[in-house]
Design a protein around this motif. Structure first.
Motif, PDB file in Angstrom:
ATOM      1  N   ARG A 205       0.834  -1.207   0.000  1.00  0.00           N
ATOM      2  CA  ARG A 205       0.000   0.000   0.000  1.00  0.00           C
ATOM      3  C   ARG A 205       0.863   1.250   0.000  1.00  0.00           C
ATOM      4  O   ARG A 205       0.597   2.195  -0.759  1.00  0.00           O
ATOM      5  CB  ARG A 205      -0.920  -0.007   1.224  1.00  0.00           C
ATOM      6  N   GLN A 206       1.902   1.264   0.808  1.00  0.00           N
ATOM      7  CA  GLN A 206       2.777   2.435   0.851  1.00  0.00           C
ATOM      8  C   GLN A 206       3.494   2.630  -0.479  1.00  0.00           C
ATOM      9  O   GLN A 206       3.651   3.764  -0.949  1.00  0.00           O
ATOM     10  CB  GLN A 206       3.793   2.294   1.988  1.00  0.00           C
ATOM     11  N   GLU A 209       1.062   4.223  -2.860  1.00  0.00           N
ATOM     12  CA  GLU A 209       0.822   5.616  -2.503  1.00  0.00           C
ATOM     13  C   GLU A 209       2.001   6.499  -2.880  1.00  0.00           C
ATOM     14  O   GLU A 209       1.814   7.629  -3.345  1.00  0.00           O
ATOM     15  CB  GLU A 209       0.510   5.715  -1.011  1.00  0.00           C
ATOM     16  N   LEU A 212       1.818   7.040  -6.586  1.00  0.00           N
ATOM     17  CA  LEU A 212       0.828   8.057  -6.912  1.00  0.00           C
ATOM     18  C   LEU A 212       1.353   9.452  -6.610  1.00  0.00           C
ATOM     19  O   LEU A 212       1.087  10.399  -7.348  1.00  0.00           O
ATOM     20  CB  LEU A 212      -0.463   7.797  -6.131  1.00  0.00           C
ATOM     21  N   GLY A 213       2.128   9.567  -5.548  1.00  0.00           N
ATOM     22  CA  GLY A 213       2.739  10.843  -5.226  1.00  0.00           C
ATOM     23  C   GLY A 213       3.738  11.279  -6.278  1.00  0.00           C
ATOM     24  O   GLY A 213       3.794  12.445  -6.668  1.00  0.00           O
ATOM     25  N   ARG A 221       3.713  12.522   0.199  1.00  0.00           N
ATOM     26  CA  ARG A 221       2.611  13.085   0.975  1.00  0.00           C
ATOM     27  C   ARG A 221       1.806  12.013   1.690  1.00  0.00           C
ATOM     28  O   ARG A 221       1.107  12.292   2.644  1.00  0.00           O
ATOM     29  CB  ARG A 221       1.703  13.920   0.091  1.00  0.00           C
ATOM     30  N   HIS A 222       1.856  10.749   1.207  1.00  0.00           N
ATOM     31  CA  HIS A 222       1.099   9.688   1.853  1.00  0.00           C
ATOM     32  C   HIS A 222       1.868   9.051   3.012  1.00  0.00           C
ATOM     33  O   HIS A 222       1.295   8.308   3.788  1.00  0.00           O
ATOM     34  CB  HIS A 222       0.769   8.582   0.844  1.00  0.00           C
ATOM     35  N   PRO A 252      -8.027  12.045  -0.431  1.00  0.00           N
ATOM     36  CA  PRO A 252      -8.437  11.248  -1.583  1.00  0.00           C
ATOM     37  C   PRO A 252      -9.941  11.115  -1.741  1.00  0.00           C
ATOM     38  O   PRO A 252     -10.411  10.794  -2.802  1.00  0.00           O
ATOM     39  CB  PRO A 252      -7.799   9.875  -1.294  1.00  0.00           C
ATOM     40  N   GLU A 261      -7.753  11.613  -7.632  1.00  0.00           N
ATOM     41  CA  GLU A 261      -6.636  10.871  -7.059  1.00  0.00           C
ATOM     42  C   GLU A 261      -7.114   9.480  -6.665  1.00  0.00           C
ATOM     43  O   GLU A 261      -7.962   9.338  -5.780  1.00  0.00           O
ATOM     44  CB  GLU A 261      -6.077  11.585  -5.832  1.00  0.00           C
ATOM     45  N   PRO A 263      -7.818   6.329  -4.790  1.00  0.00           N
ATOM     46  CA  PRO A 263      -7.570   5.874  -3.425  1.00  0.00           C
ATOM     47  C   PRO A 263      -6.970   4.473  -3.436  1.00  0.00           C
ATOM     48  O   PRO A 263      -7.163   3.701  -4.372  1.00  0.00           O
ATOM     49  CB  PRO A 263      -8.962   5.869  -2.792  1.00  0.00           C
ATOM     50  N   VAL A 264      -6.232   4.170  -2.386  1.00  0.00           N
ATOM     51  CA  VAL A 264      -5.636   2.844  -2.221  1.00  0.00           C
ATOM     52  C   VAL A 264      -6.347   2.181  -1.046  1.00  0.00           C
ATOM     53  O   VAL A 264      -6.210   2.607   0.100  1.00  0.00           O
ATOM     54  CB  VAL A 264      -4.123   2.934  -1.966  1.00  0.00           C
TER      55      VAL A 264
END
Length: 360
Positions: A205-206, A209, A212-213, A221-222, A252, A261, A263-264
């Motif tokens: 997940r990280q 994210e 995506l950043g 940012r996540h 998100p 954006e 979402p995860v």
């Protein structure tokens, strides 16, 4: 059954006629275009939604699809599922694995499940999947879930067919380098980490994210901060504790009219954990498409692509079935085999004669 009687049966809500109509479309039999023309007049009028689920094999797409069906049926919505399965090397049909895995909902009269074979398509969908979805929408289904075959990073057709696409991954999907690859990662409107109770779920997940950043130009940012003081809060908001500073991350679940954006989310499809959150995210994406005008734009793009595809199919069929082009090809075959002419030369001759009117 004639095409007219088939259309009349569809209007009466005859499920057997629906299955027959989809077979007609899938196999390109006589009357398929009349059925699709009839369906087109009813598409986009009732607010039906097309939701795609894609991802690598073994990610649990079928189980997650089954959970979504159960959720929507609890809301008294009619649900259709197009499960695109691998093609049988013996019969050319679908292997029906997804239908077997969704057995718990297959007997519900408010659910229609159709397996379709890819038939050589490399984009994760059968070539007639979108047309089958038109028939299902015209029949009156509120949600049309399209599950792709699971071919990996070439699985891009779903983004052109569904209005919202969920990319389903599992902790074993790959390391950070695999995650950052272009292609299928870029078509997702919602990221879903299924089987998130397995080791590595948080790490994946990280990674997503962060990816995506990077895509949005704000790489970390996540990532959770190491400090929770007011100074840390100011750093997270670009120097202002009130969150109005440069670089402020947009939540998100509150998309602007200009951008979305993805979402995860995390789910455990076998238990239903995270499914309500996934449904809510899909609802938010639909609202974004409507408010931004992109829903209408996407539909117009689909119509233009469909028209081009139908024209190209007709031209291709007409060229090789209704003109002397096959004879010209046969005449040049010896020259090509002997190396005196190339396939490109012969193709140019055929096209030149077609343009000049010599081939009619």
């Amino acid at each position: 059954m004639t095409t007219r009687s088939l259309v009349e049966a569809l209007d009466r809500g005859d499920t057997a006629a629906l299955a027959r109509a989809i077979s007609l479309v899938e196999n390109r039999r006589d009357g398929c275009e009349q059925v699709l023309t009839h369906a087109h007049a009813r598409v986009g009028r009732r607010g039906a939604r097309r939701i795609g689920l894609t991802g690598p094999p073994g990610a649990g797409k079928s189980t997650l699809t089954e959970r979504l069906v159960q959720h929507y049926r609890a809301q008294e919505l009619r649900v259709a599922v197009i499960a695109v399965d691998p093609t049988s090397p013996f019969t050319g049909g679908a292997l029906l694995g997804d239908r077997i895995r969704m057995e718990s909902v297959s007997l519900d009269p408010g659910v229609f499940i159709r397996s379709m074979a890819t038939r050589g398509s490399q984009g994760g969908l059968a070539t007639t999947t979108e047309e089958a979805a038109d028939v299902l929408e015209a029949f009156g289904f509120d949600r049309i879930l399209i599950e792709t075959v699971g071919v990996g990073q070439t699985e891009l057709d779903i983004a052109r067919t569904a209005e919202s696409t969920a990319l389903v991954l599992v902790p074993e999907s790959g390391d950070a380098i695999q995650t950052l690859k272009a292609g299928v990662m870029e078509i997702a409107d919602v990221f879903v980490i299924n089987k998130s109770d397995r080791p590595g779920g948080d790490k994946l997940r990280q990674e997503i994210e962060v990816m995506l950043g990077l895509r949005q130009g704000n790489a970390f940012r996540h990532v959770a901060p190491h400090h929770t003081s007011s100074t840390g809060a100011e750093r997270r908001t670009g120097g202002r504790a009130d969150g109005r500073g440069k670089g402020t991350a947009r939540p998100p679940d509150r998309p602007t009219a200009e951008s979305w954006e993805p979402p995860v989310l995390t789910t455990v499809a076998t238990t239903g954990e995270g499914v309500p959150e996934l449904v809510a995210a899909l609802d938010r994406h639909r609202a974004f498409l409507e408010s931004s005008g992109r829903l209408v734009a996407r539909r117009r793009e689909r119509l233009a692509e469909r028209t081009r595809a139908v024209v190209e199919r007709g031209l291709r069929q007409g060229l090789w079935e209704d003109t002397p082009a096959p004879d010209l090809l046969a005449q040049r075959m010896d020259e090509m085999a002997e190396g005196r002419r190339s396939p490109y030369d012969v193709a140019a001759d055929i096209l030149d004669q077609l343009r000049s009117g010599a081939i009619r």
